[in-house]
Design a protein around this motif. Sequence first.
Motif, PDB file in Angstrom:
ATOM      1  N   ALA A 136      89.831  43.722  10.904  1.00 40.61           N
ATOM      2  CA  ALA A 136      90.670  43.523  12.092  1.00 40.61           C
ATOM      3  C   ALA A 136      91.771  42.497  11.811  1.00 40.61           C
ATOM      4  O   ALA A 136      92.929  42.687  12.205  1.00 40.61           O
ATOM      5  CB  ALA A 136      89.811  43.082  13.268  1.00 40.61           C
ATOM      6  N   LYS A 137      91.420  41.427  11.105  1.00 40.54           N
ATOM      7  CA  LYS A 137      92.424  40.420  10.737  1.00 40.54           C
ATOM      8  C   LYS A 137      93.512  41.029   9.870  1.00 40.54           C
ATOM      9  O   LYS A 137      94.707  40.789  10.087  1.00 40.54           O
ATOM     10  CB  LYS A 137      91.759  39.268   9.974  1.00 40.54           C
ATOM     11  N   ALA A 138      93.105  41.826   8.887  1.00 32.85           N
ATOM     12  CA  ALA A 138      94.072  42.443   7.972  1.00 32.85           C
ATOM     13  C   ALA A 138      94.998  43.400   8.711  1.00 32.85           C
ATOM     14  O   ALA A 138      96.218  43.404   8.493  1.00 32.85           O
ATOM     15  CB  ALA A 138      93.329  43.177   6.856  1.00 32.85           C
ATOM     16  N   VAL A 139      94.426  44.201   9.593  1.00 26.74           N
ATOM     17  CA  VAL A 139      95.218  45.176  10.353  1.00 26.74           C
ATOM     18  C   VAL A 139      96.215  44.473  11.268  1.00 26.74           C
ATOM     19  O   VAL A 139      97.404  44.816  11.303  1.00 26.74           O
ATOM     20  CB  VAL A 139      94.293  46.111  11.160  1.00 26.74           C
ATOM     21  N   LEU A 140      95.739  43.473  12.010  1.00 28.32           N
ATOM     22  CA  LEU A 140      96.612  42.805  12.973  1.00 28.32           C
ATOM     23  C   LEU A 140      97.639  41.907  12.291  1.00 28.32           C
ATOM     24  O   LEU A 140      98.763  41.758  12.783  1.00 28.32           O
ATOM     25  CB  LEU A 140      95.773  41.989  13.958  1.00 28.32           C
ATOM     26  N   THR A 141      97.262  41.336  11.154  1.00 28.00           N
ATOM     27  CA  THR A 141      98.184  40.469  10.425  1.00 28.00           C
ATOM     28  C   THR A 141      99.379  41.241   9.874  1.00 28.00           C
ATOM     29  O   THR A 141     100.494  40.713   9.806  1.00 28.00           O
ATOM     30  CB  THR A 141      97.448  39.764   9.263  1.00 28.00           C
ATOM     31  N   THR A 142      99.165  42.502   9.492  1.00 24.77           N
ATOM     32  CA  THR A 142     100.232  43.268   8.832  1.00 24.77           C
ATOM     33  C   THR A 142     100.855  44.344   9.728  1.00 24.77           C
ATOM     34  O   THR A 142     101.709  45.095   9.276  1.00 24.77           O
ATOM     35  CB  THR A 142      99.676  43.967   7.567  1.00 24.77           C
ATOM     36  N   ARG A 143     100.452  44.412  10.989  1.00 25.46           N
ATOM     37  CA  ARG A 143     100.843  45.565  11.810  1.00 25.46           C
ATOM     38  C   ARG A 143     102.336  45.642  12.098  1.00 25.46           C
ATOM     39  O   ARG A 143     102.855  46.720  12.406  1.00 25.46           O
ATOM     40  CB  ARG A 143     100.071  45.557  13.126  1.00 25.46           C
ATOM     41  N   THR A 144     103.064  44.527  12.006  1.00 22.76           N
ATOM     42  CA  THR A 144     104.507  44.577  12.278  1.00 22.76           C
ATOM     43  C   THR A 144     105.320  44.901  11.025  1.00 22.76           C
ATOM     44  O   THR A 144     106.528  45.113  11.119  1.00 22.76           O
ATOM     45  CB  THR A 144     105.004  43.240  12.859  1.00 22.76           C
ATOM     46  N   ASN A 145     104.682  44.943   9.854  1.00 18.78           N
ATOM     47  CA  ASN A 145     105.392  45.325   8.632  1.00 18.78           C
ATOM     48  C   ASN A 145     105.681  46.823   8.675  1.00 18.78           C
ATOM     49  O   ASN A 145     104.835  47.608   9.111  1.00 18.78           O
ATOM     50  CB  ASN A 145     104.564  44.977   7.397  1.00 18.78           C
ATOM     51  N   ASN A 146     106.840  47.231   8.212  1.00 15.33           N
ATOM     52  CA  ASN A 146     107.208  48.639   8.394  1.00 15.33           C
ATOM     53  C   ASN A 146     107.980  49.272   7.240  1.00 15.33           C
ATOM     54  O   ASN A 146     108.636  50.290   7.408  1.00 15.33           O
ATOM     55  CB  ASN A 146     108.040  48.787   9.679  1.00 15.33           C
ATOM     56  N   LYS A 147     107.895  48.667   6.041  1.00 12.12           N
ATOM     57  CA  LYS A 147     108.579  49.272   4.899  1.00 12.12           C
ATOM     58  C   LYS A 147     107.686  50.268   4.160  1.00 12.12           C
ATOM     59  O   LYS A 147     108.153  51.289   3.664  1.00 12.12           O
ATOM     60  CB  LYS A 147     109.051  48.184   3.936  1.00 12.12           C
ATOM     61  N   CYS A 148     106.418  49.952   4.047  1.00  9.11           N
ATOM     62  CA  CYS A 148     105.481  50.885   3.418  1.00  9.11           C
ATOM     63  C   CYS A 148     104.102  50.707   4.063  1.00  9.11           C
ATOM     64  O   CYS A 148     103.777  49.648   4.603  1.00  9.11           O
ATOM     65  CB  CYS A 148     105.415  50.700   1.903  1.00  9.11           C
ATOM     66  N   PHE A 149     103.318  51.779   3.977  1.00 13.57           N
ATOM     67  CA  PHE A 149     102.062  51.835   4.723  1.00 13.57           C
ATOM     68  C   PHE A 149     100.922  52.247   3.799  1.00 13.57           C
ATOM     69  O   PHE A 149     101.050  53.211   3.040  1.00 13.57           O
ATOM     70  CB  PHE A 149     102.188  52.841   5.879  1.00 13.57           C
ATOM     71  N   LEU A 150      99.826  51.500   3.898  1.00 14.98           N
ATOM     72  CA  LEU A 150      98.608  51.841   3.164  1.00 14.98           C
ATOM     73  C   LEU A 150      97.510  52.102   4.173  1.00 14.98           C
ATOM     74  O   LEU A 150      97.114  51.200   4.922  1.00 14.98           O
ATOM     75  CB  LEU A 150      98.197  50.717   2.215  1.00 14.98           C
ATOM     76  N   ASN A 151      97.018  53.343   4.214  1.00 17.01           N
ATOM     77  CA  ASN A 151      95.929  53.725   5.107  1.00 17.01           C
ATOM     78  C   ASN A 151      94.643  53.791   4.288  1.00 17.01           C
ATOM     79  O   ASN A 151      94.538  54.585   3.355  1.00 17.01           O
ATOM     80  CB  ASN A 151      96.220  55.091   5.730  1.00 17.01           C
ATOM     81  N   VAL A 152      93.689  52.942   4.634  1.00 19.44           N
ATOM     82  CA  VAL A 152      92.415  52.876   3.916  1.00 19.44           C
ATOM     83  C   VAL A 152      91.351  53.561   4.769  1.00 19.44           C
ATOM     84  O   VAL A 152      91.004  53.074   5.854  1.00 19.44           O
ATOM     85  CB  VAL A 152      92.016  51.411   3.629  1.00 19.44           C
ATOM     86  N   CYS A 153      90.843  54.700   4.299  1.00 18.77           N
ATOM     87  CA  CYS A 153      89.796  55.418   5.033  1.00 18.77           C
ATOM     88  C   CYS A 153      88.445  54.816   4.657  1.00 18.77           C
ATOM     89  O   CYS A 153      87.981  54.959   3.519  1.00 18.77           O
ATOM     90  CB  CYS A 153      89.840  56.909   4.697  1.00 18.77           C
ATOM     91  N   PHE A 154      87.829  54.133   5.620  1.00 23.83           N
ATOM     92  CA  PHE A 154      86.604  53.380   5.363  1.00 23.83           C
ATOM     93  C   PHE A 154      85.600  53.720   6.456  1.00 23.83           C
ATOM     94  O   PHE A 154      85.924  53.669   7.635  1.00 23.83           O
ATOM     95  CB  PHE A 154      86.904  51.874   5.361  1.00 23.83           C
ATOM     96  N   ALA A 155      84.356  54.047   6.063  1.00 23.43           N
ATOM     97  CA  ALA A 155      83.365  54.589   7.006  1.00 23.43           C
ATOM     98  C   ALA A 155      83.975  55.804   7.686  1.00 23.43           C
ATOM     99  O   ALA A 155      84.040  55.903   8.915  1.00 23.43           O
ATOM    100  CB  ALA A 155      82.915  53.540   8.021  1.00 23.43           C
ATOM    101  N   TYR A 156      84.426  56.734   6.859  1.00 21.62           N
ATOM    102  CA  TYR A 156      85.236  57.862   7.316  1.00 21.62           C
ATOM    103  C   TYR A 156      84.714  59.187   6.769  1.00 21.62           C
ATOM    104  O   TYR A 156      84.286  59.258   5.619  1.00 21.62           O
ATOM    105  CB  TYR A 156      86.682  57.666   6.833  1.00 21.62           C
TER     106      TYR A 156
END
Length: 335
Positions: A136-156
């Motif tokens: 949650a910290k990682a997601v919220l800390t980086t959520r306003t960045n918008n040049k490139c996106f890394l989607n990590v499928c975890f427990a998926y």
Amino acid sequence: MSWIREGELNLLEKIASNVLKAGPMPKHVAFIMDGNRRFARKKNMERQEGHMQGFNKLAETLRWCKQLSIPEVTVYAFSIENFKRTKEEVDGLLDLARQKFERLLEERENLEKHGVCIRVLGDLNMLPLDLQQLIAKAVLTTRTNNKCFLNVCFAYTSRYEITNAVREMAWGVEQGLIKASDVSEALLSECLYSNNSPNPDLLIRTSGEVRLSDFLLWQTSHSCLVFQSVLWPEYTFWNLCEAILQYQLNHKSIQKARELHREEQALQQLEADRACVADLLQHQGNGKPADAKRRQEALHLCTVSREARVQDFLQALKQKRNHFFSDLYGEAVSA
């Protein structure tokens, strides 16, 4: 090992990169990073070290993607099926995840510099609370960045994701946000974990396996699928170039299939709206047939009303998901 690798391509790699960029380039690439355990056996090392080497290769691959101007990457990091492995291996994988997300938080300035947004897709409730909070910290800390996106499928898994999307739509109907008649293929897509991303243009699986293993089944129905025999920790820049070339060779047929699918979706929605109008006019017209103008006005009203309901529902769903991450983040800060 850092999530973001610095460094330039060598001369030969730069030439290959420029040649590839002359053709259509994928904007979103998905990876099934398979072969870490086989790599460990091959090198006579512990499984955990194989998984560590796999993460290192991910960091290197992200650098290549950045230099090839591929702005979005999705990776299959931990399947729900992985919970069936030995306790020792599962604990090792979760510990590795803790280390890497802790490292990610330490690198937040570097992530901000490169504009990297981290998203984690999956059912985080299946994970230990401390790992949920790190994510949650990682997601919220980086959520306003918008040049490139890394989607990590975890427990998926994809089937779980689709099932969850159906549950979300059922919740919307129960809450009175949408009608049962609003449920559609397009709406289901908006309810997936991946709703913030375009569907992958290219999906790559390593290690010689030729199946999707319940990964992005919905999203890759019109993607280029490339299966490569190399083990993931041994993946190279040239393997990636080969996969991109396969995408370019099949680009026209992929785009045609996507366009036909969009047209089919639009036609299905129009037919659904017309059926809604016919039912409405039947109840309002006392058995008298409606003229063309009245039918057109009713169709327009029906479409506008449906779109408004759907947008309100999607906004409520977004808020629900945001609250989940915010609550976890708040618990982590106050702990």
